[in-house]
Each structure stands twice: as structure tokens, then as C-alpha cells.
Design an enzyme around this catalytic site. Structure first.
Site, PDB file in Angstrom:
ATOM      1  N   LYS A  10       0.719  -1.220  -0.158  1.00  0.00           N
ATOM      2  CA  LYS A  10       0.019  -0.017  -0.262  1.00  0.00           C
ATOM      3  C   LYS A  10       0.709   1.275   0.015  1.00  0.00           C
ATOM      4  O   LYS A  10       0.617   2.129  -0.786  1.00  0.00           O
ATOM      5  CB  LYS A  10      -0.924   0.064   1.355  1.00  0.00           C
ATOM      6  N   ARG A  85      -9.295   1.242   8.918  1.00  0.00           N
ATOM      7  CA  ARG A  85      -8.928  -0.317   9.121  1.00  0.00           C
ATOM      8  C   ARG A  85      -9.947  -0.825   9.972  1.00  0.00           C
ATOM      9  O   ARG A  85      -9.869  -2.079  10.167  1.00  0.00           O
ATOM     10  CB  ARG A  85      -7.654  -0.372   9.811  1.00  0.00           C
ATOM     11  N   ARG A 124      11.543  -7.025   5.300  1.00  0.00           N
ATOM     12  CA  ARG A 124      11.703  -5.562   5.585  1.00  0.00           C
ATOM     13  C   ARG A 124      12.215  -5.463   7.220  1.00  0.00           C
ATOM     14  O   ARG A 124      12.788  -4.451   7.423  1.00  0.00           O
ATOM     15  CB  ARG A 124      10.192  -5.071   5.399  1.00  0.00           C
ATOM     16  N   ARG A 130      11.980  -2.035  11.651  1.00  0.00           N
ATOM     17  CA  ARG A 130      10.769  -1.770  12.180  1.00  0.00           C
ATOM     18  C   ARG A 130      10.368  -2.711  13.438  1.00  0.00           C
ATOM     19  O   ARG A 130      10.426  -4.076  13.239  1.00  0.00           O
ATOM     20  CB  ARG A 130       9.686  -1.841  11.094  1.00  0.00           C
ATOM     21  N   ARG A 141      -0.584  -9.423  13.300  1.00  0.00           N
ATOM     22  CA  ARG A 141      -1.067  -8.460  12.336  1.00  0.00           C
ATOM     23  C   ARG A 141      -1.730  -8.896  11.215  1.00  0.00           C
ATOM     24  O   ARG A 141      -2.771  -8.464  10.958  1.00  0.00           O
ATOM     25  CB  ARG A 141       0.199  -7.433  11.821  1.00  0.00           C
TER      26      ARG A 141
HETATM   27  P1  ADP Z   1       1.307  -2.344   7.999  1.00  0.00           P
HETATM   28  O1  ADP Z   1       0.217  -2.116   6.935  1.00  0.00           O
HETATM   29  O2  ADP Z   1       2.361  -2.952   7.266  1.00  0.00           O
HETATM   30  O3  ADP Z   1       0.830  -3.088   9.264  1.00  0.00           O
HETATM   31  P2  ADP Z   1       1.255   0.521   8.807  1.00  0.00           P
HETATM   32  O4  ADP Z   1       2.345   1.370   8.722  1.00  0.00           O
HETATM   33  O5  ADP Z   1       0.119   0.945   8.048  1.00  0.00           O
HETATM   34  O6  ADP Z   1       1.655  -1.142   8.338  1.00  0.00           O
HETATM   35  O7  ADP Z   1       0.686   0.215  10.275  1.00  0.00           O
HETATM   36  C1  ADP Z   1       1.430  -0.124  11.380  1.00  0.00           C
HETATM   37  C2  ADP Z   1       0.839  -0.133  12.790  1.00  0.00           C
HETATM   38  O8  ADP Z   1       0.318   1.178  12.933  1.00  0.00           O
HETATM   39  C3  ADP Z   1      -0.214  -0.987  12.858  1.00  0.00           C
HETATM   40  O9  ADP Z   1       0.052  -2.485  13.094  1.00  0.00           O
HETATM   41  C4  ADP Z   1      -1.380  -0.363  13.764  1.00  0.00           C
HETATM   42  O10 ADP Z   1      -0.743  -0.895  14.961  1.00  0.00           O
HETATM   43  C5  ADP Z   1      -1.104   1.102  13.755  1.00  0.00           C
HETATM   44  N1  ADP Z   1      -2.046   1.627  12.584  1.00  0.00           N
HETATM   45  C6  ADP Z   1      -1.798   2.023  11.439  1.00  0.00           C
HETATM   46  N2  ADP Z   1      -2.834   2.453  10.970  1.00  0.00           N
HETATM   47  C7  ADP Z   1      -4.128   2.099  11.825  1.00  0.00           C
HETATM   48  C8  ADP Z   1      -5.464   2.221  11.934  1.00  0.00           C
HETATM   49  N3  ADP Z   1      -5.828   3.052  11.004  1.00  0.00           N
HETATM   50  N4  ADP Z   1      -5.989   2.135  13.164  1.00  0.00           N
HETATM   51  C9  ADP Z   1      -5.328   1.460  14.001  1.00  0.00           C
HETATM   52  N5  ADP Z   1      -4.185   1.252  14.180  1.00  0.00           N
HETATM   53  C10 ADP Z   1      -3.160   1.605  12.921  1.00  0.00           C
END
Ligand code: ADP
Length: 184
Positions: A10, A85, A124, A130, A141
Site C-alpha cells: 500500500k 482499518r 523488511r 521496524r 498483524r
Molecule cells: P502495515 O500495514 O504493514 O501493518 P502500517 O504502517 O500501516 O503497516 O501500520 C503499522 C501499525 O500502526 C499497525 O499495526 C497499527 O498498530 C497502527 N495503525 C496504522 N494504521 C492504523 C489504523 N488505521 N487504526 C489503528 N491502528 C493503526
């Protein structure tokens, strides 16, 4: 709007649209990581959830998005990446967009098999360090995505906004598929 499990690409594809079209990316993951890096109260709070592979509570996430939306000029198109999400976030976004006089033009769902996702995220984690890209947290996740985010696709499918795109292949190839899907 980009949807898809962790590791589906994404962020990479959203950045492509920022470069080629001048759109603005709104990534809640990046916003949280920025807060964590700056050591803000929000960041300290969010990190507790992120490191466990859980979602940050909706209220905190929605407030952060509302504030970010305020700063983006009305004429600028936005690529949402990682938000909404949860169904509650999608409902809140509908209200926020109405408030800001915006509409969702389309939702791209990047489709990538679980084995490929695991491989990408472990890689990654090694390359970028990370803290949530560790084997234990990655599995969590992916499960949280299936439980909480899969239903969000139905929210937009009801409005016929969803286009599924095969997310396996070279970055440029996937970008071409996206462009084709956006026109279809
Ligand atoms: P990925 O899609 O690889 O999990 P992101 O960088 O989008 O990576 O998200 C990393 C973390 O940030 C998620 O596992 C969550 O803890 C938090 N996060 C990101 N976006 C949201 C969201 N819309 N609602 C709740 N938590 C979020």
C-alpha cells in the site's frame, strides 16, 4: 484509497501516486511512526499497541486523521493508505469526508497471498528494523487484518467502489495494473 494486508505494498504504491500525480498520502502508520519518533504523548501511547501488532484505538486514530485532513487543501487529492482499518473508522471517515466536502473515488484492494506477505515483512524487518516486523508480531498483524479490516472491504463494496488488484510482481507492473483498474 489503498487497502490490503500488512506487506501488500500500500505504502509503496501510494508513494508512486504522490510522485507521479502530486497527490497527498495520508498514512496512519506513517503518522503514528512520526509521533513515536518525536516521542509525543500520542506516540508513546500508540507504540504500546503497534509493538504488539494490535490496532491503535479508533478514537485516537480518528482524531489524528481529522487533524491531518484539516491541513490538506480542498483541491488536493488524497491517497489513504492504512486508513480506515475498522468498520468504526470507515463510518467515521464517511462523516469526516462529508464534513470536509469530499468523496471516496475508489478503493483498491491489493491481493497478496499470506506466504508472500510473511516473506516480505520478515525481509523488511531485517532491512529497516521496524519494531513490528518480527516473526511473532507479523502473524498477529495478519490475523488482526483478517478479523477487523476484511469487513471494511464490504463497506465499500456495497457502494461499488472496490477494485481488486493482483499485488504480486514488480512495483511498476503493479502500478500499471492499478492505473488500469482505476479507469475500469
Ligand atoms: P502495515 O500495514 O504493514 O501493518 P502500517 O504502517 O500501516 O503497516 O501500520 C503499522 C501499525 O500502526 C499497525 O499495526 C497499527 O498498530 C497502527 N495503525 C496504522 N494504521 C492504523 C489504523 N488505521 N487504526 C489503528 N491502528 C493503526
Amino acid at each position: 484509497m489503498f487497502m490490503g494486508p500488512p506487506g501488500s505494498g500500500k505504502g509503496t504504491q501510494a508513494q508512486g501516486l504522490v510522485r507521479s500525480k502530486g497527490w497527498v498520502q495520508l498514512s496512519t502508520g506513517d503518522l503514528f511512526r512520526d509521533h513515536v519518533g518525536r516521542g509525543t504523548a500520542l506516540g508513546v501511547n500508540a507504540k504500546r499497541y503497534m509493538d504488539k501488532g494490535e490496532y491503535v484505538p479508533d478514537e485516537i486514530t480518528i482524531d489524528m486523521v481529522r487533524q491531518r485532513l484539516r491541513d490538506i487543501p480542498h483541491a488536493t487529492r488524497i491517497v489513504f493508505d492504512g486508513f480506515p482499518r475498522t468498520v468504526a473508522q470507515a463510518d467515521a471517515l464517511d462523516r469526516l469526508l462529508a464534513e470536509f466536502g469530499r468523496v471516496v473515488d475508489g478503493v483498491i484492494v491489493l491481493d497478496v497471498p499470506r506466504d508472500e506477505l510473511l516473506g516480505r515483512l520478515v525481509k523488511r524487518g531485517k532491512e529497516q528494523g521496524r519494531s513490528d516486523d518480527t516473526p511473532e508480531v507479523i502473524g498477529k498483524r495478519l490475523d488482526v487484518y483478517e478479523q477487523q479490516t476484511r469487513p471494511v472491504i464490504d463497506h465499500y463494496a456495497r457502494e461499488q467502489l472496490v477494485r481488486k488488484v493482483d499485488g504480486v510482481g514488480a512495483v511498476e507492473e503493479i502500478a500499471r495494473r492499478l492505473a488500469a483498474a482505476a479507469e475500469a
